[in-house]
Motif scaffolding. Structure first.
Motif, PDB file in Angstrom:
ATOM      1  N   GLU A  36       0.791  -1.225   0.000  1.00 28.65           N
ATOM      2  CA  GLU A  36       0.000   0.000   0.000  1.00 28.65           C
ATOM      3  C   GLU A  36       0.828   1.282   0.000  1.00 28.65           C
ATOM      4  O   GLU A  36       0.342   2.333  -0.431  1.00 28.65           O
ATOM      5  CB  GLU A  36      -0.947   0.007   1.212  1.00 28.65           C
ATOM      6  CG  GLU A  36      -1.980  -1.108   1.203  1.00 28.65           C
ATOM      7  CD  GLU A  36      -2.879  -1.051  -0.007  1.00 28.65           C
ATOM      8  OE1 GLU A  36      -3.109   0.049  -0.544  1.00 28.65           O
ATOM      9  OE2 GLU A  36      -3.347  -2.121  -0.445  1.00 28.65           O
ATOM     10  N   THR A 139      -2.106  10.133   4.662  1.00 33.35           N
ATOM     11  CA  THR A 139      -2.645   8.791   4.453  1.00 33.35           C
ATOM     12  C   THR A 139      -2.692   8.019   5.762  1.00 33.35           C
ATOM     13  O   THR A 139      -1.727   8.035   6.544  1.00 33.35           O
ATOM     14  CB  THR A 139      -1.784   8.010   3.441  1.00 33.35           C
ATOM     15  OG1 THR A 139      -1.873   8.648   2.167  1.00 33.35           O
ATOM     16  CG2 THR A 139      -2.244   6.562   3.307  1.00 33.35           C
ATOM     17  N   ASN A 182      -9.242   4.772  -0.274  1.00 31.57           N
ATOM     18  CA  ASN A 182      -8.561   4.152  -1.412  1.00 31.57           C
ATOM     19  C   ASN A 182      -8.751   2.647  -1.431  1.00 31.57           C
ATOM     20  O   ASN A 182      -9.008   2.052  -2.484  1.00 31.57           O
ATOM     21  CB  ASN A 182      -7.060   4.469  -1.379  1.00 31.57           C
ATOM     22  CG  ASN A 182      -6.772   5.948  -1.376  1.00 31.57           C
ATOM     23  OD1 ASN A 182      -6.462   6.522  -0.330  1.00 31.57           O
ATOM     24  ND2 ASN A 182      -6.864   6.584  -2.530  1.00 31.57           N
ATOM     25  N   VAL A 183      -8.608   2.024  -0.255  1.00 27.27           N
ATOM     26  CA  VAL A 183      -8.710   0.569  -0.134  1.00 27.27           C
ATOM     27  C   VAL A 183      -9.439   0.249   1.165  1.00 27.27           C
ATOM     28  O   VAL A 183      -9.102   0.789   2.218  1.00 27.27           O
ATOM     29  CB  VAL A 183      -7.315  -0.095  -0.113  1.00 27.27           C
ATOM     30  CG1 VAL A 183      -7.440  -1.601   0.121  1.00 27.27           C
ATOM     31  CG2 VAL A 183      -6.555   0.184  -1.392  1.00 27.27           C
ATOM     32  N   ARG A 207      -6.746   1.709   3.550  1.00 29.15           N
ATOM     33  CA  ARG A 207      -5.899   2.856   3.218  1.00 29.15           C
ATOM     34  C   ARG A 207      -6.815   4.001   2.820  1.00 29.15           C
ATOM     35  O   ARG A 207      -7.638   3.847   1.923  1.00 29.15           O
ATOM     36  CB  ARG A 207      -4.921   2.536   2.087  1.00 29.15           C
ATOM     37  CG  ARG A 207      -4.065   3.757   1.690  1.00 29.15           C
ATOM     38  CD  ARG A 207      -2.857   3.370   0.831  1.00 29.15           C
ATOM     39  NE  ARG A 207      -3.219   2.727  -0.414  1.00 29.15           N
ATOM     40  CZ  ARG A 207      -3.453   3.373  -1.563  1.00 29.15           C
ATOM     41  NH1 ARG A 207      -3.403   4.710  -1.603  1.00 29.15           N
ATOM     42  NH2 ARG A 207      -3.760   2.714  -2.656  1.00 29.15           N
ATOM     43  N   ALA A 208      -6.685   5.119   3.519  1.00 27.92           N
ATOM     44  CA  ALA A 208      -7.553   6.260   3.264  1.00 27.92           C
ATOM     45  C   ALA A 208      -6.751   7.546   3.340  1.00 27.92           C
ATOM     46  O   ALA A 208      -5.782   7.655   4.097  1.00 27.92           O
ATOM     47  CB  ALA A 208      -8.698   6.303   4.277  1.00 27.92           C
ATOM     48  N   ARG A 209      -7.147   8.529   2.536  1.00 30.87           N
ATOM     49  CA  ARG A 209      -6.477   9.824   2.525  1.00 30.87           C
ATOM     50  C   ARG A 209      -7.398  10.871   3.137  1.00 30.87           C
ATOM     51  O   ARG A 209      -8.586  10.957   2.808  1.00 30.87           O
ATOM     52  CB  ARG A 209      -6.135  10.224   1.076  1.00 30.87           C
ATOM     53  CG  ARG A 209      -5.452  11.590   0.954  1.00 30.87           C
ATOM     54  CD  ARG A 209      -4.966  11.816  -0.467  1.00 30.87           C
ATOM     55  NE  ARG A 209      -6.003  11.598  -1.468  1.00 30.87           N
ATOM     56  CZ  ARG A 209      -6.934  12.512  -1.791  1.00 30.87           C
ATOM     57  NH1 ARG A 209      -6.946  13.690  -1.183  1.00 30.87           N
ATOM     58  NH2 ARG A 209      -7.831  12.251  -2.722  1.00 30.87           N
TER      59      ARG A 209
END
Length: 212
Positions: A36, A139, A182-183, A207-209
């Protein structure tokens, strides 16, 4: 692996576990971290529950400036020694911290929480703290054991320490808070047991922003 769950506090529990063996972990970075984070622009990273330093060292090798945090002084001493052996000592700051007493500030471009499971720390509290440390535009990467995908030799099937992607999304209020996801998934991978046996485990991966 004995987590010394009857210990008086987190320091005693984790120091006791690390003292049982001269090396607990492989020294390799967690595979979901590599999957990631590879390709992200390096900046300031926070590695929560860094253990013996495999993830922090890998991040430093990719160009990140790393703060690596763990409650165990024994683990941090080993991690610092490993970092020196790999020439990454100057890129990593090691910090002993009990996360139940931590007040995070949103200053990190990447916050990684890999398998941050403890009977003394509710997972909802740990992931909330991880999210709070992410800077705008940064992130958040959370990886944990899926409660229904543990290997056969695990002694923690009914522990309540683990979470599904749906539970993680709900705890972080990803549908309402300022995150672009994102994921958010689960992934199976092959693992080796304590007696050399082969099995599979299921990881929950987020996974995030954070919006700038």
């Amino acid at each position: 692996m004995n987590l010394h769950e009857d210990a008086a506090n987190a320091v005693d529990m984790w120091d006791g576990m690390y003292r049982e063996r001269t090396k607990i972990w492989s020294g390799n970075p967690n595979p979901q971290l590599v999957a990631e984070v590879t390709g992200l622009k390096p900046g300031k990273a926070l590695d929560l529950g860094c253990g013996e330093g495999g993830d922090a060292i890998w991040l430093a090798q990719q160009g990140w400036t790393v703060t690596a945090m763990d409650v165990s002084a024994v683990a941090l001493e080993r991690a610092a020694a490993h970092a020196a052996e790999t020439g990454q000592a100057e890129r990593i700051t090691w910090q002993q911290q009990d996360l139940t007493e931590w007040d995070p500030e949103p200053v990190f471009d990447l916050v990684s929480a890999q398998f941050l499971h403890s009977p003394l720390l509710p997972w909802r509290d740990s992931v909330a703290s991880a999210a709070a440390a992410v800077a705008p535009g940064g992130t958040l990467l959370v990886v944990g054991h899926h409660p229904h995908g543990l290997p056969s030799w695990s002694h923690h099937h009914d522990s309540g320490m683990f979470f599904t992607p749906e539970q993680l999304a709900g705890a972080l209020r990803l549908d309402r808070e300022p995150w672009f996801v994102n994921v958010l998934t689960d992934r199976a991978r092959t693992v080796t047991g304590p007696n050399g046996e082969s099995g599979t485990t299921l990881d929950t991966v987020l996974r995030a922003r954070k919006h700038a």
